[in-house]
Write an enzyme that holds these catalytic residues in place. Structure first.
Site, PDB file in Angstrom:
ATOM      1  N   LYS A   1       0.811  -1.277  -0.111  1.00  0.00           N
ATOM      2  CA  LYS A   1      -0.099  -0.099  -0.015  1.00  0.00           C
ATOM      3  C   LYS A   1       0.897   1.360  -0.088  1.00  0.00           C
ATOM      4  O   LYS A   1       0.381   2.455  -0.489  1.00  0.00           O
ATOM      5  CB  LYS A   1      -1.061   0.075   1.213  1.00  0.00           C
ATOM      6  CG  LYS A   1      -1.914  -1.198   1.324  1.00  0.00           C
ATOM      7  CD  LYS A   1      -2.784  -1.241   0.316  1.00  0.00           C
ATOM      8  CE  LYS A   1      -4.033  -2.112   0.866  1.00  0.00           C
ATOM      9  NZ  LYS A   1      -3.876  -3.539   0.968  1.00  0.00           N
TER      10      LYS A   1
HETATM   11  C1  LIG Z   1      -4.370  -4.791   0.652  1.00  0.00           C
HETATM   12  C2  LIG Z   1      -3.953  -5.968   0.642  1.00  0.00           C
HETATM   13  C3  LIG Z   1      -4.029  -7.103  -0.230  1.00  0.00           C
HETATM   14  C4  LIG Z   1      -5.368  -6.976  -1.455  1.00  0.00           C
HETATM   15  O1  LIG Z   1      -4.897  -6.104  -2.436  1.00  0.00           O
HETATM   16  P1  LIG Z   1      -6.144  -5.626  -3.286  1.00  0.00           P
HETATM   17  O2  LIG Z   1      -5.703  -4.503  -4.044  1.00  0.00           O
HETATM   18  O3  LIG Z   1      -7.268  -5.129  -2.085  1.00  0.00           O
HETATM   19  O4  LIG Z   1      -6.722  -6.676  -3.941  1.00  0.00           O
HETATM   20  C5  LIG Z   1      -3.158  -8.235  -0.202  1.00  0.00           C
HETATM   21  N1  LIG Z   1      -2.383  -8.247   0.717  1.00  0.00           N
HETATM   22  C6  LIG Z   1      -2.041  -7.435   1.511  1.00  0.00           C
HETATM   23  C7  LIG Z   1      -1.124  -7.414   2.687  1.00  0.00           C
HETATM   24  C8  LIG Z   1      -2.752  -6.172   1.498  1.00  0.00           C
HETATM   25  O5  LIG Z   1      -2.357  -5.204   2.512  1.00  0.00           O
END
Ligand SMILES: *Cc1c(COP(=O)(O)O)cnc(C)c1O
Length: 462
Positions: free
Chosen positions: A112
Site C-alpha cells: 500500500k
Molecule cells: C490490501 C492487501 C491485499 C489485497 O490487495 P487488493 O488491491 O485489495 O486486492 C493483499 N495483501 C495485503 C498484505 C494487503 O495489504
C-alpha cells in the site's frame, strides 16, 4: 486525458479532479477514457532504469499536464526516498521459474505504501496550490489505514479518519494505526467487518450534504491515482526478467481487486503479460465467480490473511465495466443486484473475464504449509497473504517466468508466521518499539450516523 465513471452518469473529470474526488457522484469508479499504449521500443528503453524513472515514464501520460514534468519527478523522488531498499521493489527467486516481488520495503511494510506515499505527495501539492482543506475517510482491512496515516500525518490541511473492523486486524496492523501521535489522524474501530466499513465510506460519498460539508476525499483503491501508482511495479519487475522481449505471468494475492487491476492496466499499456492469476484466501468470491460465472457473497470468514478478508471487491467493478463493453447502465444494474447478494455474469462478460484472468484459492492449512515449505526450500519468510499467492502460483507455473507479488512483510503477521514455522519474525528497527507505544482509538458501533457525527465533531474541534 479524461476520466469517466463506470456507471456512466457522472461528469468526466481531469486527472487532478478524479484524484481529489475518489468515488464518482453516481456511485461509480473513475477509469481513463483511453489507456495510453507504449510501443515495444518505448518499453525496451526502460530496461535497467531506476524505479523512479520507470514510474515517471509509465504514469506521466495519465496526468494530462496536471503536474509539470519536473514537479512530478520531484514528487516521485520524495515518495520513494523513505523506502529501505534501493530497488524499491526487488525480485527474489523462489524456484526455477518462479520469482517473488517484494513490495514490503516501504515505511508501513505493505505494498500500500507504493501508492499511498505518492498520493500523499500529489494531494499535498494540489492542496498547496488552492489552499483548500479536505477530510479523508478510508476503510481498511489492515494495511491501507496505516499507509494512509503515514502518508498524511502532520499535514495542516488534511484530516484523516480510518475505519477498521474491530478485532479483525493483526495487533501490529492495529498498533500502526493507533500509535501515530499527530492530531490530524484518527483511528476508528468499527463493530463490523471490512465490507461494512467499506460500505459506510461509500455511503458517506453518496451523502452529498456530508460529502460537500466536510470536503470528503478518498484514498481507498476506488481512487484511480492509487491504481495508477501500482501499475509501475508490474513494469519494473517484468523489465528485470526480460520484458518486452519475453512475456511473464503474475500471481496477485487479491482482496479489493486494486492490485491485480493495476496489472491488467499494465497489460493494456503494452507490457507482455501472459497470465494474471487472482489468488484468494477462503473468502473466495472472485475465484468462484471466475469458475462458475456467478458472483454471490456468502459472508466474510476471518482468516490468517486478514487484508484479503473481503467479499465485495470494489475494483472488480472496473473489470466488469470493460467486460460489459463499457456499458455504464449495465454496471449500475449489476451493482444494484449486489444489494440482494449478487448477480450472474452475462455469457460475454464471463468469457472476457476468463480470457483476462485466471484464479485459484488457498485455504488456511495450505497458507501455513506454504510458509513453512517456502522457508525450508529458500529461506524466504512469507507473510500469510504472500503465501496465498505463492500457493496459487505454484499451480499455474508455465513456460513464462511467474512473478508472485509479496504484499506485506512477515513481521506484520507474527502469530501466523510463528504457527507455520515456529519462530516470530522481527519488526525492522524503525518499528521495533511499536508494541510499547501508547494507543489512541475510538470504538464505534456499526452505524453510519454515529460515524458521521463523530467525524463532524472532530473536524469542528480542529
Ligand atoms: C490490501 C492487501 C491485499 C489485497 O490487495 P487488493 O488491491 O485489495 O486486492 C493483499 N495483501 C495485503 C498484505 C494487503 O495489504
Amino acid at each position: 486525458m479524461r476520466y469517466i465513471s463506470t456507471r456512466g452518469a457522472a461528469p468526466e473529470l481531469s486527472f487532478g479532479e478524479a484524484m481529489m474526488t475518489g468515488l464518482a457522484r453516481d456511485g461509480g469508479l473513475y477509469v481513463p477514457q483511453v489507456v495510453p499504449v507504449m510501443t515495444h521500443d518505448q518499453i525496451a528503453a526502460l530496461a535497467g532504469k531506476s524505479y523512479e524513472d520507470i514510474a515517471f515514464a509509465v504514469m506521466q501520460p495519465y496526468l494530462g499536464g496536471f503536474f509539470g514534468d519536473d514537479e512530478f519527478k520531484g514528487l516521485i523522488a520524495k515518495s520513494y526516498s523513505g523506502f529501505n531498499h534501493a530497488a524499491r521493489a526487488p525480485l527474489v527467486q523462489l524456484a526455477p521459474n518462479h520469482f517473488l516481488l517484494e513490495l514490503f520495503h516501504g515505511p508501513t511494510l505493505a505494498f500500500k505504501d507504493f501508492a499511498m506515499q505518492l498520493i500523499g505527495q500529489m494531494m499535498q501539492a494540489a492542496l498547496d496550490k488552492t489552499g483548500e482543506r479536505i477530510t479523508i475517510v478510508g476503510a481498511t482491512s489492515g494495511d491501507t489505514g496505516s499507509a494512509a496515516m503515514e502518508a498524511f500525518r502532520g499535514l495542516a490541511n488534511v484530516e484523516v479518519f480510518i475505519l477498521y473492523p474491530h478485532g479483525r486486524v493483526s495487533p501490529v496492523q492495529r498498533r500502526q494505526m493507533t500509535t501515530p501521535t499527530e492530531p490530524n489522524v484518527h483511528a476508528l474501530a468499527i463493530d463490523g467487518d471490512f465490507d461494512d466499513a467499506q460500505a459506510h465510506v461509500k455511503a458517506m460519498f453518496n451523502d452529498f450534504d456530508f460529502r460537500d460539508g466536510v470536503r470528503l476525499a478518498g484514498v481507498n483503491s476506488i481512487n484511480w491515482a492509487r491504481v495508477l501508482a501500482q501499475v509501475v511495479y508490474y513494469f519494473s519487475s517484468a523489465l528485470s526478467l526480460g520484458a518486452p522481449h519475453r512475456a511473464v505471468d503474475f500471481t496477485v494475492p487479491t482482496g479489493n481487486f486494486g492490485d491485480i487491476f493495476a496489472g491488467s492496466i499494465a497489460r493494456k499499456m503494452g507490457l507482455p503479460i501472459n497470465r494474471l492469476v487472482i489468488a484468494t484466501n477462503q473468502n473466495d468470491i472472485l475465484d468462484r465467480a471466475l469458475r462458475t460465472g456467478t458472483h454471490y457473497t456468502n459472508g466474510v470468514k476471518p482468516s490468517i490473511s486478514p487484508s484479503m478478508d473481503i467479499q465485495v471487491s470494489s475494483n472488480f467493478e472496473r473489470a466488469l465495466f470493460d467486460a460489459y463493453g463499457r456499458d455504464g447502465a449495465a454496471i449500475s444494474d449489476l451493482m444494484a443486484q449486489m444489494a440482494t447478494g449478487g448477480f450472474t455474469l452475462s455469457q460475454g462478460a464471463f468469457h472476457t473475464l476468463r480470457e483476462s484472468f485466471a484464479s485459484g484459492r488457498c485455504d488456511e492449512p495450505e497458507t501455513l504449509s506454504t510458509i513453512a515449505q517456502t522457508y525450508a526450500r529458500t529461506g524466504e519468510i512469507l507473510c500469510p497473504h504472500s503465501a496465498v499467492g505463492v500457493h496459487v502460483a505454484q499451480a499455474h507455473l508455465g513456460a513464462a517466468p511467474m512473478i508472485t507479488l509479496a504484499t506485506a512483510h512477515p513481521a506484520k503477521f507474527p502469530d501466523a508466521v510463528e504457527t507455520a514455522m515456529g519462530s516470530r519474525p522481527a519488526l525492522p528497527p524503525h518499528l521495533a518499539d511499536l508494541m510499547e507505544r501508547p494507543e489512541r482509538v475510538t470504538r464505534l458501533p456499526n452505524d453510519l450516523k454515529a460515524i458521521q457525527s463523530l467525524i463532524r465533531e472532530r473536524i469542528a474541534q480542529r
